[in-house]
Scaffold this motif. Structure first.
Motif, mmCIF file in Angstrom:
data_model
loop_
_atom_site.group_PDB
_atom_site.id
_atom_site.type_symbol
_atom_site.label_atom_id
_atom_site.label_comp_id
_atom_site.label_asym_id
_atom_site.label_seq_id
_atom_site.Cartn_x
_atom_site.Cartn_y
_atom_site.Cartn_z
ATOM 1 N N ALA A 1 0.990 -0.987 -0.374
ATOM 2 C CA ALA A 1 0.013 -0.056 0.083
ATOM 3 C C ALA A 1 0.458 1.073 0.155
ATOM 4 N N ILE A 2 1.610 1.087 0.573
ATOM 5 C CA ILE A 2 3.322 1.807 0.765
ATOM 6 C C ILE A 2 3.845 2.338 -0.108
ATOM 7 N N LEU A 3 4.007 1.898 -1.198
ATOM 8 C CA LEU A 3 4.931 1.651 -2.499
ATOM 9 C C LEU A 3 4.029 2.251 -3.323
ATOM 10 N N LEU A 4 2.450 1.903 -3.129
ATOM 11 C CA LEU A 4 1.498 2.425 -4.416
ATOM 12 C C LEU A 4 1.787 3.494 -3.644
ATOM 13 N N HIS A 5 1.311 4.144 -2.929
ATOM 14 C CA HIS A 5 0.974 6.001 -2.762
ATOM 15 C C HIS A 5 2.116 6.241 -2.949
ATOM 16 N N LEU A 6 3.335 5.824 -2.343
ATOM 17 C CA LEU A 6 4.811 6.569 -3.038
ATOM 18 C C LEU A 6 5.045 6.891 -4.406
ATOM 19 N N LYS A 7 4.726 5.623 -5.228
ATOM 20 C CA LYS A 7 4.076 5.815 -6.734
ATOM 21 C C LYS A 7 3.290 6.735 -7.329
ATOM 22 N N GLY A 8 2.901 7.190 -6.094
ATOM 23 C CA GLY A 8 1.597 8.496 -6.808
ATOM 24 C C GLY A 8 0.018 7.728 -7.711
ATOM 25 N N ARG A 9 -0.349 6.925 -6.739
ATOM 26 C CA ARG A 9 -1.366 6.011 -6.960
ATOM 27 C C ARG A 9 -2.357 6.322 -6.008
ATOM 28 N N PRO A 10 -4.226 6.595 -6.757
ATOM 29 C CA PRO A 10 -4.960 7.177 -5.792
ATOM 30 C C PRO A 10 -5.155 6.432 -4.562
ATOM 31 N N TYR A 11 -5.437 6.312 -3.732
ATOM 32 C CA TYR A 11 -6.334 6.250 -2.119
ATOM 33 C C TYR A 11 -6.930 4.759 -2.604
ATOM 34 N N ALA A 12 -8.148 5.012 -3.373
ATOM 35 C CA ALA A 12 -9.447 4.330 -4.170
ATOM 36 C C ALA A 12 -8.801 3.268 -5.209
ATOM 37 N N GLU A 13 -8.101 3.682 -5.791
ATOM 38 C CA GLU A 13 -7.515 2.489 -6.460
ATOM 39 C C GLU A 13 -6.281 1.580 -5.769
ATOM 40 N N ILE A 14 -5.291 1.741 -4.467
ATOM 41 C CA ILE A 14 -4.881 1.237 -3.747
ATOM 42 C C ILE A 14 -5.345 0.117 -3.231
ATOM 43 N N ALA A 15 -6.742 0.492 -2.507
ATOM 44 C CA ALA A 15 -7.802 -0.159 -2.044
ATOM 45 C C ALA A 15 -8.329 -1.232 -3.080
ATOM 46 N N ASP A 16 -9.016 -1.057 -4.224
ATOM 47 C CA ASP A 16 -9.538 -1.921 -4.599
ATOM 48 C C ASP A 16 -8.616 -3.147 -5.407
ATOM 49 N N LEU A 17 -6.812 -2.353 -5.899
ATOM 50 C CA LEU A 17 -5.470 -3.297 -5.676
ATOM 51 C C LEU A 17 -5.540 -4.998 -5.060
ATOM 52 N N LEU A 18 -5.521 -3.877 -3.023
ATOM 53 C CA LEU A 18 -5.422 -4.871 -1.992
ATOM 54 C C LEU A 18 -6.937 -5.391 -1.712
ATOM 55 N N GLY A 19 -7.464 -5.169 -2.281
ATOM 56 C CA GLY A 19 -9.043 -6.044 -1.876
ATOM 57 C C GLY A 19 -8.945 -5.387 -0.182
ATOM 58 N N CYS A 20 -9.380 -3.938 0.347
ATOM 59 C CA CYS A 20 -9.552 -3.467 1.892
ATOM 60 C C CYS A 20 -10.823 -1.915 1.480
ATOM 61 N N THR A 21 -10.315 -1.459 2.136
ATOM 62 C CA THR A 21 -11.194 -0.084 2.126
ATOM 63 C C THR A 21 -10.175 0.628 2.231
ATOM 64 N N GLU A 22 -10.875 2.210 1.549
ATOM 65 C CA GLU A 22 -10.592 3.841 1.520
ATOM 66 C C GLU A 22 -9.724 3.696 3.037
ATOM 67 N N GLN A 23 -10.112 3.692 3.831
ATOM 68 C CA GLN A 23 -9.776 3.634 5.110
ATOM 69 C C GLN A 23 -9.044 2.969 5.449
ATOM 70 N N THR A 24 -8.579 1.857 5.288
ATOM 71 C CA THR A 24 -7.611 1.313 5.876
ATOM 72 C C THR A 24 -6.246 1.989 5.032
ATOM 73 N N ILE A 25 -6.565 1.832 4.022
ATOM 74 C CA ILE A 25 -5.067 2.602 3.487
ATOM 75 C C ILE A 25 -4.692 3.874 3.678
ATOM 76 N N TYR A 26 -5.805 4.885 3.833
ATOM 77 C CA TYR A 26 -4.958 6.046 4.677
ATOM 78 C C TYR A 26 -4.554 5.998 5.772
ATOM 79 N N ASN A 27 -5.014 4.827 7.273
ATOM 80 C CA ASN A 27 -4.870 4.455 8.047
ATOM 81 C C ASN A 27 -3.209 4.234 7.791
#
Length: 175
Positions: free
Chosen positions: A33-59
Motif C-alpha cells: 500500500a505504501i509503495l503504491l502510494h509513493l508511486k502516486g496511485r490514488p487511495y481508491a485504486e490502492i484499496a481496490d488492488l489490495l482488497g481493502c477499504t480506502e480508510q485502511t489505506i489512509y490509516n
C-alpha cells in the motif's frame, strides 16, 4: 522538485528492500500500500488492488508518515474476548486451588493441566476454549503454566531410593 523526487525514490527503495524476503502477509500488504502510494496511485485504486477499504489505506499512509516503516508493524491482536463470567472465573479459580482433577471425576491426575481445565469448562459451562485460550485464561487468573513431567511406571523402587539418598547427600554438600 528534483529533491522531492530523490527523497521519494529513496523511500520507494527502502520499502522495496523491506518487502524483499518478507514472509508476513499482513506486513507485506501494508508495505504494498505504501509503495503504491509513493508511486502516486490514488487511495481508491490502492484499496481496490489490495482488497481493502480506502480508510485502511489512509490509516497505513498516516502511520507511515508519522513513524516511518515502524508505524506499519501490526500490533498484537487482542484475541477473542473472555467467554466466562466473573463468577465462573471465580468458581474455576477455587476449583483449581482447592481440588484435584480426580475430585471432580477426571482420571486420577495429580495436577490440573490446561487440557483438563478446558474439558472441565466444557462440561460445566458448555463453553469451548482452545488450549491456548485456556493457558491465557489461567495466566490471567494468576496461575503459571509448566509442562508436566512423567515418572517411569516400571522404575525399580530400590534404585530410585538409592538415587534419592545420593541426591540428598550431594545437595547437603553443596550447601
Amino acid at each position: 522538485m528534483k529533491i522531492l523526487q530523490n527523497e521519494n525514490m529513496d523511500s520507494i527503495q527502502e520499502v522495496k528492500a523491506c518487502m524483499h524476503g518478507l514472509r508476513d502477509l499482513r506486513m507485506f500488504k501494508r508495505l504494498q500500500a505504501i509503495l503504491l502510494h509513493l508511486k502516486g496511485r490514488p487511495y481508491a485504486e490502492i484499496a481496490d488492488l489490495l482488497g481493502c477499504t480506502e480508510q485502511t489505506i489512509y490509516n497505513y499512509v498516516r502511520a507511515y508518515k508519522a513513524n516511518g516503516l515502524k508505524g506499519l508493524v501490526p500490533g498484537q491482536s487482542p484475541g477473542r474476548p473472555c467467554q466466562l463470567t466473573e463468577e465462573q472465573e471465580k468458581e474455576l479459580y477455587q476449583l483449581i486451588v482447592e481440588k484435584k482433577p480426580a475430585d471432580v471425576g477426571f482420571p486420577a491426575e495429580m495436577n490440573w493441566t490446561s487440557f483438563l481445565v478446558r474439558d472441565w469448562i466444557k462440561q460445566t459451562f458448555d463453553i469451548v476454549y482452545t488450549d491456548r485460550g485456556v493457558r491465557k485464561l489461567l495466566t490471567r487468573l494468576g496461575f503459571s503454566y509448566t509442562k508436566p513431567t512423567y515418572t517411569l511406571a516400571k522404575a525399580d523402587p530400590q534404585k530410585q531410593a538409592m538415587f534419592k539418598q545420593e541426591f540428598e547427600t550431594i545437595k547437603k554438600n553443596d550447601e
